[in-house]
Design a protein around this motif. Structure first.
Motif, PDB file in Angstrom:
ATOM      1  N   LYS A   1      10.705  -3.713   3.533  1.00 21.21           N
ATOM      2  CA  LYS A   1      10.546  -2.847   2.371  1.00 21.21           C
ATOM      3  C   LYS A   1       9.886  -3.609   1.223  1.00 21.21           C
ATOM      4  CE  LYS A   1      14.092  -0.310   1.126  1.00 21.21           C
ATOM      5  NZ  LYS A   1      13.533   1.050   1.019  1.00 21.21           N
ATOM      6  N   ASP A   2      10.308  -4.853   1.019  1.00 21.36           N
ATOM      7  CA  ASP A   2       9.718  -5.674  -0.040  1.00 21.36           C
ATOM      8  C   ASP A   2       8.229  -5.898   0.212  1.00 21.36           C
ATOM      9  OD1 ASP A   2      12.170  -5.846  -1.284  1.00 21.36           O
ATOM     10  OD2 ASP A   2      12.631  -7.865  -0.541  1.00 21.36           O
ATOM     11  N   LEU A   3       7.868  -6.152   1.458  1.00 18.45           N
ATOM     12  CA  LEU A   3       6.457  -6.357   1.804  1.00 18.45           C
ATOM     13  C   LEU A   3       5.653  -5.091   1.548  1.00 18.45           C
ATOM     14  CD1 LEU A   3       6.845  -8.401   5.116  1.00 18.45           C
ATOM     15  CD2 LEU A   3       5.734  -9.205   3.021  1.00 18.45           C
ATOM     16  N   ALA A   4       6.189  -3.952   1.982  1.00 23.38           N
ATOM     17  CA  ALA A   4       5.460  -2.688   1.835  1.00 23.38           C
ATOM     18  C   ALA A   4       5.202  -2.350   0.375  1.00 23.38           C
ATOM     19  CB  ALA A   4       6.249  -1.564   2.507  1.00 23.38           C
ATOM     20  N   GLU A   5       6.145  -2.650  -0.466  1.00 21.40           N
ATOM     21  CA  GLU A   5       6.031  -2.240  -1.863  1.00 21.40           C
ATOM     22  C   GLU A   5       4.959  -3.002  -2.644  1.00 21.40           C
ATOM     23  OE1 GLU A   5      10.008  -2.408  -3.345  1.00 21.40           O
ATOM     24  OE2 GLU A   5      10.601  -0.525  -2.380  1.00 21.40           O
ATOM     25  N   VAL A   6       4.490  -4.135  -2.095  1.00 22.44           N
ATOM     26  CA  VAL A   6       3.414  -4.860  -2.787  1.00 22.44           C
ATOM     27  C   VAL A   6       2.032  -4.475  -2.261  1.00 22.44           C
ATOM     28  CG1 VAL A   6       4.934  -6.800  -3.272  1.00 22.44           C
ATOM     29  CG2 VAL A   6       3.482  -6.877  -1.247  1.00 22.44           C
ATOM     30  N   TYR A   7       1.979  -3.665  -1.207  1.00 19.74           N
ATOM     31  CA  TYR A   7       0.699  -3.219  -0.649  1.00 19.74           C
ATOM     32  C   TYR A   7       0.341  -1.862  -1.231  1.00 19.74           C
ATOM     33  CZ  TYR A   7      -0.079  -6.948   2.704  1.00 19.74           C
ATOM     34  OH  TYR A   7      -0.356  -8.166   3.279  1.00 19.74           O
ATOM     35  N   GLU A   8      -0.277  -1.873  -2.399  1.00 18.07           N
ATOM     36  CA  GLU A   8      -0.564  -0.631  -3.107  1.00 18.07           C
ATOM     37  C   GLU A   8      -1.582   0.233  -2.379  1.00 18.07           C
ATOM     38  OE1 GLU A   8      -1.616  -1.535  -7.114  1.00 18.07           O
ATOM     39  OE2 GLU A   8       0.338  -2.411  -7.600  1.00 18.07           O
ATOM     40  N   ASP A   9      -2.412  -0.373  -1.532  1.00 14.45           N
ATOM     41  CA  ASP A   9      -3.401   0.393  -0.768  1.00 14.45           C
ATOM     42  C   ASP A   9      -2.810   0.978   0.515  1.00 14.45           C
ATOM     43  OD1 ASP A   9      -5.368  -0.138  -2.636  1.00 14.45           O
ATOM     44  OD2 ASP A   9      -6.024  -1.968  -1.632  1.00 14.45           O
ATOM     45  N   GLY A  10      -1.545   0.714   0.752  1.00 15.48           N
ATOM     46  CA  GLY A  10      -0.869   1.296   1.910  1.00 15.48           C
ATOM     47  C   GLY A  10      -0.737   0.326   3.079  1.00 15.48           C
ATOM     48  N   CYS A  11       0.313   0.478   3.848  1.00  9.25           N
ATOM     49  CA  CYS A  11       0.511  -0.345   5.044  1.00  9.25           C
ATOM     50  C   CYS A  11       1.279   0.472   6.078  1.00  9.25           C
ATOM     51  CB  CYS A  11       1.276  -1.617   4.706  1.00  9.25           C
ATOM     52  SG  CYS A  11       2.966  -1.348   4.127  1.00  9.25           S
ATOM     53  N   GLU A  12       1.234   0.001   7.312  1.00 11.43           N
ATOM     54  CA  GLU A  12       1.957   0.648   8.398  1.00 11.43           C
ATOM     55  C   GLU A  12       3.081  -0.262   8.877  1.00 11.43           C
ATOM     56  OE1 GLU A  12      -0.471   2.105  11.542  1.00 11.43           O
ATOM     57  OE2 GLU A  12      -1.662   3.403  10.226  1.00 11.43           O
ATOM     58  N   ILE A  13       4.167   0.360   9.329  1.00  6.87           N
ATOM     59  CA  ILE A  13       5.329  -0.375   9.819  1.00  6.87           C
ATOM     60  C   ILE A  13       5.623   0.046  11.255  1.00  6.87           C
ATOM     61  CG2 ILE A  13       7.779  -0.875   9.479  1.00  6.87           C
ATOM     62  CD1 ILE A  13       5.991  -1.828   7.181  1.00  6.87           C
ATOM     63  N   ILE A  14       5.874  -0.931  12.099  1.00  9.58           N
ATOM     64  CA  ILE A  14       6.383  -0.667  13.449  1.00  9.58           C
ATOM     65  C   ILE A  14       7.765  -1.299  13.536  1.00  9.58           C
ATOM     66  CG2 ILE A  14       6.087  -1.074  15.925  1.00  9.58           C
ATOM     67  CD1 ILE A  14       3.062  -1.211  15.438  1.00  9.58           C
ATOM     68  N   PHE A  15       8.748  -0.507  13.920  1.00 10.29           N
ATOM     69  CA  PHE A  15      10.112  -1.016  14.108  1.00 10.29           C
ATOM     70  C   PHE A  15      10.478  -0.809  15.567  1.00 10.29           C
ATOM     71  CE2 PHE A  15      14.639  -1.192  14.309  1.00 10.29           C
ATOM     72  CZ  PHE A  15      15.059  -2.011  13.280  1.00 10.29           C
ATOM     73  N   TYR A  16      10.699  -1.911  16.280  1.00  8.99           N
ATOM     74  CA  TYR A  16      11.056  -1.851  17.701  1.00  8.99           C
ATOM     75  C   TYR A  16      12.451  -2.418  17.897  1.00  8.99           C
ATOM     76  CZ  TYR A  16      11.318  -3.064  22.631  1.00  8.99           C
ATOM     77  OH  TYR A  16      11.733  -3.199  23.933  1.00  8.99           O
TER      78      TYR A  16
END
Length: 288
Positions: free
Chosen positions: A111-126
Motif C-alpha cells: 500500500k505504501d508503494l502504491a501511494e507514491v506512484y501517482e501515475d498508477g501501478c498494478e498489484i499482483i497478490f499470490y
C-alpha cells in the motif's frame, strides 16, 4: 532437507524437521524433489512492468498441518513473475511460511508503494497455502503459519478485508489476486483439518472493492487439490501452464477461462471430485 521414503526422494521444509514433525513425513505431507514440466522452460516476457508490484506468500509448514507443495508453488510463481511477466525482482515481496504479522507487513508495504506512484501501478497478490472458514460468519480467511482455528478472527487474515485493503488503495489501476487455498475445512489431499469434521464447510462468496480481479482456486465447499505428480497445487499448476504456453501475452478472460477449464477437467477425470476456480471482478477483464 532430503528425505527418502519407499525408494523415492522428497524435500521437506526445515520447519518440519525443527519441530520434529515426523507425523507429517509419514503421511507424505512432503514435497517431491522431482521437477514439474512448468518448473522448466520458463519463457522470457517482453512487456515493461516497472510499475507492477507483487506479493507472494507460500505457506506450507504449519504447527498442525502441511499445505503440500505450497513452497514450490510460491518459488516457481516468483520465477514467472520476474521472467515471463517481467516484473523487477525488487518489486516483489516474498514470504515463505508467513505469520499474521508478516502478512500485515506485506500488505502495508504494498500500500505504501502504491501511494507514491501517482501515475498508477498494478498489484499482483499470490497466495499458496491453507484457508479457513469461520463457521459462524461463513467468512473466508487465509491461514498464516501461526494461525489457529481457536481464534480465527485474531490470528488469520480475512479474505474480504485483504481484497478491500489492497483493492481500494490510492493509485492502483488494477489489483489481481490469485488464491490457491481450500476454504472448506480440508487440506490439499482432501483430508479434514479437524478430526471430527466430516462435512465440507460452504463459505460466503467473496466481496470485491476497488479495481479488483480475484481468481480463487475452487468454488464454495470444494477442495483446492494437490497435483502430486507435478509437485504443485492443481490451480497453480494450470496457472503456470497457461503463463508458460502464452508467454504471459494473454487476455485476462482467456487466462481465467483456461485455468478453470483445465482444473475442472483434470479434477473430474483424475480425482473424481470437481474443482472449479472462481473469478470475481469489479472491473472489465483486460490483458494480463
Amino acid at each position: 532437507a532430503l528425505v527418502t521414503k519407499d525408494s523415492t526422494s522428497y524435500l521437506i521444509s526445515k520447519e518440519s524437521l525443527y519441530k520434529g514433525n515426523f507425523k507429517a513425513i509419514q503421511s507424505m505431507s512432503i514435497t517431491s524433489a522431482s521437477k514439474s514440466d512448468v518448473d522448466k522452460d520458463i519463457p522470457q516476457g517482453k512487456a515493461d512492468r516497472e510499475n507492477t508490484f507483487a506479493v507472494i506468500i507460500a505457506n506450507e509448514a504449519y504447527e498442525e498441518y502441511v499445505a503440500q507443495a505450497a513452497k514450490n508453488d510460491g518459488a516457481v510463481f516468483e520465477e514467472y513473475c520476474t521472467k515471463t511477466l517481467n516484473i523487477p525482482k525488487t518489486n516483489i515481496i516474498y514470504y515463505e511460511n508467513a505469520t499474521i504479522n508478516n502478512m500485515h507487513a506485506a500488505v502495508k508495504r504494498i500500500k505504501d508503494l502504491a501511494e507514491v506512484y501517482e501515475d498508477g501501478c498494478e498489484i499482483i497478490f499470490y497466495y499458496a497455502g491453507l484457508g479457513i472458514t469461520d463457521e459462524a460468519t461463513k467468512e473466508k480467511y487465509l491461514l498464516p503459519s501461526d494461525g489457529t482455528y481457536k481464534a480465527i478472527s485474531n490470528t488469520c487474515y480475512n479474505l474480504n478485508k485483504l481484497y478491500s485493503d489492497i483493492g481500494s488503495t490510492q493509485n492502483i489501476s488494477r489489483a489481481l489476486f490469485l488464491i490457491d487455498a481450500p476454504f472448506n475445512g480440508y487440506d490439499r489431499e482432501n483430508k479434514p483439518l479437524q478430526k471430527a469434521r466430516g462435512v465440507a464447510i460452504k463459505s460466503n462468496k467473496s466481496k470485491l472493492q476497488g479495481k479488483t480481479i480475484a481468481i480463487e482456486a475452487s468454488a464454495e465447499g470444494e477442495t483446492a487439490y494437490l497435483y502430486k505428480e507435478q509437485n504443485h497445487g492443481l490451480f497453480t499448476y494450470f496457472l503456470l501452464k497457461t503463463l508458460q504456453q502464452s508467454k504471459g501475452e494473454i487476455n485476462m478472460q482467456k487466462f481465467s477461462d483456461d485455468i478453470t477449464k483445465s482444473c475442472k477437467e483434470y479434477s473430474t477425470k483424475k480425482l473424481h471430485n470437481v474443482q472449479t476456480p472462481q473469478t470475481n471482478t469489479s472491473i472489465n477483464l483486460i490483458d494480463l
